[in-house]
Design a protein around this motif. Structure first.
Motif, short mmCIF file in Angstrom:
data_model
loop_
_atom_site.label_atom_id
_atom_site.label_comp_id
_atom_site.label_asym_id
_atom_site.label_seq_id
_atom_site.Cartn_x
_atom_site.Cartn_y
_atom_site.Cartn_z
N ARG A 196 21.51 -57.71 7.41
CA ARG A 196 20.21 -57.41 6.55
C ARG A 196 19.74 -56.01 7.14
O ARG A 196 19.45 -55.27 8.06
CB ARG A 196 19.07 -58.27 7.19
N LEU B 278 16.54 -53.47 6.52
CA LEU B 278 15.21 -53.67 6.29
C LEU B 278 14.61 -52.53 6.35
O LEU B 278 14.78 -51.62 7.28
CB LEU B 278 14.65 -54.48 7.30
N TYR C 191 10.62 -51.00 6.19
CA TYR C 191 8.97 -51.20 6.01
C TYR C 191 8.38 -49.92 5.59
O TYR C 191 8.36 -49.13 6.63
CB TYR C 191 8.42 -51.59 7.38
N MET D 6 6.07 -58.31 9.10
CA MET D 6 6.86 -59.61 9.09
C MET D 6 6.26 -60.49 10.03
O MET D 6 5.79 -60.33 10.97
CB MET D 6 8.30 -59.33 9.69
N HIS E 241 7.97 -65.76 13.43
CA HIS E 241 8.81 -66.72 13.22
C HIS E 241 9.88 -66.66 14.13
O HIS E 241 10.05 -65.99 15.07
CB HIS E 241 9.40 -66.38 11.77
N ASP F 118 14.24 -67.09 14.38
CA ASP F 118 15.57 -67.02 13.68
C ASP F 118 16.10 -68.30 13.79
O ASP F 118 16.22 -68.87 15.07
CB ASP F 118 16.22 -65.93 14.16
N LEU G 46 20.15 -56.98 16.78
CA LEU G 46 19.14 -56.14 16.35
C LEU G 46 19.40 -54.72 16.41
O LEU G 46 18.89 -54.51 17.68
CB LEU G 46 17.68 -56.70 16.37
N LEU H 281 7.81 -54.15 16.80
CA LEU H 281 8.48 -55.46 16.60
C LEU H 281 8.10 -56.28 18.08
O LEU H 281 7.78 -55.36 19.07
CB LEU H 281 10.08 -55.55 17.00
N HIS I 214 8.49 -64.22 17.16
CA HIS I 214 8.52 -62.70 16.91
C HIS I 214 8.08 -62.54 15.49
O HIS I 214 8.06 -63.03 14.70
CB HIS I 214 10.07 -62.08 17.24
N VAL J 206 6.61 -58.38 13.21
CA VAL J 206 6.58 -56.93 13.21
C VAL J 206 5.13 -56.55 12.48
O VAL J 206 4.83 -57.03 11.62
CB VAL J 206 7.53 -56.37 12.08
N ARG K 253 9.36 -47.82 8.91
CA ARG K 253 10.25 -48.53 9.76
C ARG K 253 11.33 -48.86 9.00
O ARG K 253 11.53 -49.59 8.22
CB ARG K 253 9.53 -49.36 10.64
N SER L 281 14.82 -51.23 10.36
CA SER L 281 15.62 -52.03 11.33
C SER L 281 16.82 -52.89 10.57
O SER L 281 16.85 -53.00 9.41
CB SER L 281 14.65 -53.08 11.76
N PRO M 37 18.80 -56.27 11.41
CA PRO M 37 19.31 -57.34 11.79
C PRO M 37 20.66 -57.85 11.43
O PRO M 37 21.03 -57.72 10.31
CB PRO M 37 18.20 -58.60 11.53
N PHE N 53 22.46 -61.46 11.68
CA PHE N 53 22.18 -62.78 12.03
C PHE N 53 23.62 -63.43 12.27
O PHE N 53 24.30 -63.17 11.01
CB PHE N 53 21.46 -63.68 11.06
O1 LIG Z 1 12.52 -55.77 11.66
C1 LIG Z 1 12.60 -56.19 12.80
O2 LIG Z 1 12.51 -55.73 13.88
C2 LIG Z 1 12.87 -57.76 13.05
C3 LIG Z 1 13.28 -58.48 11.80
C4 LIG Z 1 13.37 -59.81 11.97
O3 LIG Z 1 12.70 -60.66 12.96
C5 LIG Z 1 14.03 -60.68 10.89
O4 LIG Z 1 14.52 -60.18 9.80
O5 LIG Z 1 14.51 -62.07 11.19
#
Ligand SMILES: O=C(O)CCC(=O)C(=O)O
Ligand SMILES: [Fe+2]
Length: 341
Positions: free
Chosen positions: A182, A184, A186, A202, A205, A207, A214, A222, A272, A274, A293, A295, A297, A299
């Protein structure tokens, strides 16, 4: 990654994979690495992995690629739109499309890459001319991360006391075809919008796969829920979040809900989120615009028809009874994914 934030003491354990991966590793260094990882995941839910063997320049390149992707115009990015139906995450989601929480507005955009061999959810690509090389690079990076996740599974299996046969089966169930890379982004956001409580990067939640690897840039924001004792209700009331600070070159790993089930809750998936970057130099101008930002991840989860059942080695002492019923990952995932989009 070019993290410049001073790396002050972290409350999250740093796990050195050299003892597992290096050509001079021994049975003792491997079992120390396994014990360290499982203890770290048990105590904190989040750990930093160093000496993971993924070259720095590759990590730098994937962030550059992500930036190039999100720099495209909205119309260009929408040439690979995320499909409307859950639970598959593929292609581009613009700001506001994904809803982890029903009340908070989420200020982020993302692009999800999956395995080209996953016929349930094939990747969705931009036309090659829109971002030349994107497909080739992100596919290759996806499999590099999968190769590393096979190592992580081996380390976890040893730390959780699996036999060689169970380890092999567990690793085999993780073919890599059901992982998700993913990207991401921001975008900058006025700090007051998040402080007002309606907007976030974010929401909190857990995962829901096996675990998440990550990569994050040096912006920060985070946070993971602090581990506390007590009943679920007591912990909910005393909920505190602590920063998972950027650490140059490290991969952050967090436990996912399937690992909680496999380990009979010994490894709990941490909540966790963000939020605002922690440092005052992250804000600019009267509106206190936060820095953007990035990031990434990754999964990790097994193939969809994997039956998830507590490992016998995790059934002991006061945890001798399984706390979860055996469940097919496909069914569990559908259940968890309802409502995200
Ligand atoms: O952006 C992040 O550092 C965390 C992203 C995250 O927790 C997620 O995509 O499940
Ligand atoms: Fe997450």
């Amino acid at each position: 990654m070019t993290a410049t934030e001073p790396n002050t003491k972290s409350p999250f354990p740093v796990i050195d994979f050299d003892g597992w991966l290096s050509s001079s590793s021994t049975a003792t260094s491997r079992s120390k690495c396994a014990a360290d990882l499982v203890r770290g995941c048990h105590e904190s839910g989040f750990v930093y992995i160093i000496n993971h063997g993924i070259p720095d320049n590759l990590l730098k390149e994937v962030f550059e690629l992500s930036k190039n992707l999100f720099d495209l115009s909205h119309e260009e990015k929408m040439l690979a739109p995320h499909p409307p139906d859950p639970p598959w995450h593929r292609g581009y989601s613009s700001v506001g499309l994904e809803k982890v929480s029903s009340t908070l507005k989420e200020y982020k955009e993302s692009y999800e890459v999956g395995s080209e061999h996953n016929l349930d959810a094939p990747p969705i690509w931009l036309p090659e001319a829109v971002l030349p090389g994107f497909r080739t690079f992100s596919t290759s990076f996806y499999w590099t991360m999968n190769a590393f996740s096979q190592q992580v599974l081996g380390v976890l299996a040893m730390g959780l006391g699996l036999s060689q046969q169970q380890t092999d089966e567990w690793k085999k169930a993780h073919t890599g075809n059901n992982n998700q890379l993913r990207l991401l982004h921001y975008p900058p956001l006025a700090a007051w919008e998040m402080e007002g409580g309606e907007m976030t990067r974010m929401p909190a939640h857990t995962d829901f796969g096996s675990f998440t690897l990550l990569l994050q840039d040096d912006c920060g924001g985070l946070q993971a829920e602090e581990r506390a004792s007590g009943t679920l209700e007591e912990r909910r009331l005393s909920r505190q979040y602590i920063d998972v600070k950027p650490m140059d070159g490290a991969i952050v790993m967090n436990v996912g809900s399937l690992l909680t089930r496999w380990s009979n809750e010994y490894l709990e998936a941490p909540r966790h989120r963000v939020t605002l970057p922690p440092l005052s130099d992250r804000y600019e101008g009267e509106q206190r615009m936060t820095r953007e930002r990035y990031s990434i991840p990754y999964f990790v989860s097994p193939d969809l028809d994997t039956m998830v059942e507590t490992f016998p080695s995790c059934l002991e002492g006061e945890n001798a009874q399984p706390k979860f019923e055996k469940i097919r990952w496909r069914d569990y995932m559908r259940m968890r994914a309802q409502g995200s989009y």
